[in-house]
Design an enzyme around this catalytic site. Structure first.
Site, PDB file in Angstrom:
ATOM      1  N   MET A 101       0.614  -1.464   0.060  1.00 31.84           N
ATOM      2  CA  MET A 101      -0.187   0.068   0.215  1.00 31.84           C
ATOM      3  C   MET A 101       0.644   1.218   0.042  1.00 31.84           C
ATOM      4  O   MET A 101       0.576   2.673   0.861  1.00 31.84           O
ATOM      5  CB  MET A 101      -1.097  -0.014   1.500  1.00 31.84           C
ATOM      6  CG  MET A 101      -2.027  -1.006   1.507  1.00 31.84           C
ATOM      7  SD  MET A 101      -2.855  -1.574  -0.260  1.00 31.84           S
ATOM      8  CE  MET A 101      -3.581  -0.327  -0.035  1.00 31.84           C
ATOM      9  N   HIS A 120      -3.357  -6.405  -8.847  1.00 34.38           N
ATOM     10  CA  HIS A 120      -4.581  -4.952  -9.486  1.00 34.38           C
ATOM     11  C   HIS A 120      -5.484  -5.827  -9.341  1.00 34.38           C
ATOM     12  O   HIS A 120      -6.299  -6.668 -10.250  1.00 34.38           O
ATOM     13  CB  HIS A 120      -4.210  -4.218 -10.373  1.00 34.38           C
ATOM     14  CG  HIS A 120      -5.059  -2.650  -9.837  1.00 34.38           C
ATOM     15  ND1 HIS A 120      -4.766  -1.902  -8.956  1.00 34.38           N
ATOM     16  CD2 HIS A 120      -6.017  -2.132 -11.212  1.00 34.38           C
ATOM     17  CE1 HIS A 120      -5.826  -1.311  -8.704  1.00 34.38           C
ATOM     18  NE2 HIS A 120      -6.895  -1.323 -10.308  1.00 34.38           N
ATOM     19  N   VAL A 155       1.431   4.705 -11.598  1.00 33.13           N
ATOM     20  CA  VAL A 155       1.315   4.385 -10.945  1.00 33.13           C
ATOM     21  C   VAL A 155      -0.710   3.057 -11.780  1.00 33.13           C
ATOM     22  O   VAL A 155      -0.965   3.445 -12.661  1.00 33.13           O
ATOM     23  CB  VAL A 155       0.350   4.210  -9.906  1.00 33.13           C
ATOM     24  CG1 VAL A 155      -0.542   2.660  -9.315  1.00 33.13           C
ATOM     25  CG2 VAL A 155       1.408   5.658  -8.993  1.00 33.13           C
ATOM     26  N   GLU A 185      -6.875 -13.597  -8.457  1.00 36.87           N
ATOM     27  CA  GLU A 185      -5.840 -13.555  -8.269  1.00 36.87           C
ATOM     28  C   GLU A 185      -4.455 -14.179  -7.632  1.00 36.87           C
ATOM     29  O   GLU A 185      -3.876 -14.791  -8.172  1.00 36.87           O
ATOM     30  CB  GLU A 185      -6.068 -12.143  -6.766  1.00 36.87           C
ATOM     31  CG  GLU A 185      -6.752 -11.086  -7.327  1.00 36.87           C
ATOM     32  CD  GLU A 185      -6.736 -10.401  -6.005  1.00 36.87           C
ATOM     33  OE1 GLU A 185      -4.909 -10.175  -5.251  1.00 36.87           O
ATOM     34  OE2 GLU A 185      -7.325  -9.141  -5.850  1.00 36.87           O
TER      35      GLU A 185
HETATM   36  C1  GRF Z   1      -5.297  -7.417  -3.301  1.00 42.75           C
HETATM   37  O1  GRF Z   1      -6.658  -7.502  -3.696  1.00 42.75           O
HETATM   38  C2  GRF Z   1      -4.682  -6.663  -4.294  1.00 42.75           C
HETATM   39  O2  GRF Z   1      -5.327  -7.466  -5.507  1.00 42.75           O
HETATM   40  C3  GRF Z   1      -4.433  -5.737  -3.878  1.00 42.75           C
HETATM   41  O3  GRF Z   1      -4.220  -5.956  -2.821  1.00 42.75           O
HETATM   42  C4  GRF Z   1      -5.376  -6.802  -2.062  1.00 42.75           C
HETATM   43  C5  GRF Z   1      -3.995  -8.096  -1.396  1.00 42.75           C
HETATM   44  O4  GRF Z   1      -4.269  -9.128  -1.087  1.00 42.75           O
HETATM   45  N1  GRF Z   1      -3.086  -4.508  -4.379  1.00 42.75           N
HETATM   46  P1  GRF Z   1      -3.451 -10.031  -0.093  1.00 42.75           P
HETATM   47  O5  GRF Z   1      -2.794  -8.673   1.137  1.00 42.75           O
HETATM   48  O6  GRF Z   1      -2.724 -10.678  -1.329  1.00 42.75           O
HETATM   49  O7  GRF Z   1      -4.560 -11.114   0.111  1.00 42.75           O
END
Ligand code: GRF
Length: 211
Positions: A101, A120, A155, A185
């Site tokens: 973050m 993302h 970004v 993901e």
């Molecule tokens: C995920 O949704 C990712 O796409 C975003 O932040 C979240 C992270 O989740 N960048 P985690 O910490 O991997 O569970």
């Protein structure tokens, strides 16, 4: 035709995962490594958040877990220089941002061109930035998804490696959509890393070809 600008290396890769939170994507990559699906080793998990559950999970799994406190550094450049030093010490081939973050500086992007990935939770270039599952629901799109991409200085705008599409349902909240996206993901991030160290990712201009 664009000249080939980059071809990923075929090797047993050394990965650093950089995260700020839960770490489920990190765990998905580590699980895939453990199953022998990805020819790599996670040599470092690094976080800007001391209490990140992902960092604790890394320790539990016996991985090196490192907290770099942003307060110890005067600027974002100083912070990323320290991060880079840690990564270089361990001879890392690829940095995977996974729920990190903090905006990465051009310093880090330039040092790790084509060696820095991010995931993302939207179909880039739609919905860059934060709270994107809520934005997708609010906008009324029928489909959203997840994107694994190279990190460039702008970004969320680096070359796209893999995407997965999920439907947005009429009664979705940000939470229910997030959960549906997260499932994808956890598939496409390990898959992208696998392809990377199989030497099968080629970047020409801003297009990525899977060989
Ligand atoms: C995920 O949704 C990712 O796409 C975003 O932040 C979240 C992270 O989740 N960048 P985690 O910490 O991997 O569970």
């Amino acid at each position: 035709m664009n000249d080939i600008v980059f071809r990923s290396p075929k090797k047993r890769g050394r990965i650093a995962v950089v995260l700020s939170g839960r770490g489920s994507n990190f765990l998905a990559i580590h699980d895939a490594v453990g199953r022998g699906e990805v020819d790599a080793e996670i040599v470092l998990v690094l976080s800007n958040v001391e209490t990140a559950p992902g960092l604790a999970a890394a320790r539990e799994r016996g991985l090196e877990a490192l907290w770099l406190n942003p307060k110890d550094y005067a600027s974002r450049d100083d912070y990323d220089a320290a991060l880079l030093a840690e990564v270089r010490k361990r001879d890392v081939d690829l940095i995977c941002l996974a729920g990190y973050m903090k905006i990465v500086t051009p310093l880090l992007c330039r040092a790790f061109v084509h060696r820095l990935l991010n995931i993302h939770p939207a179909l880039l270039p739609a919905f860059p930035g934060l709270h994107v599952q809520q934005k997708a629901v609010d906008w009324g799109v029928r489909y959203s998804g997840a994107t694994v991409h190279f990190v460039a200085e702008e970004v969320d705008m680096g070359p796209i490696i893999l995407q997965a599409v999920v439907p947005v349902l009429q009664d979705d909240s940000a939470d229910t959509l997030s959960a549906r996206i997260l499932e994808q993901e956890h598939k496409i991030y390990p898959e992208a890393v696998r392809l990377y160290f199989e030497g099968r990712i080629e970047v020409r201009g801003r297009r990525v070809f899977i060989l």
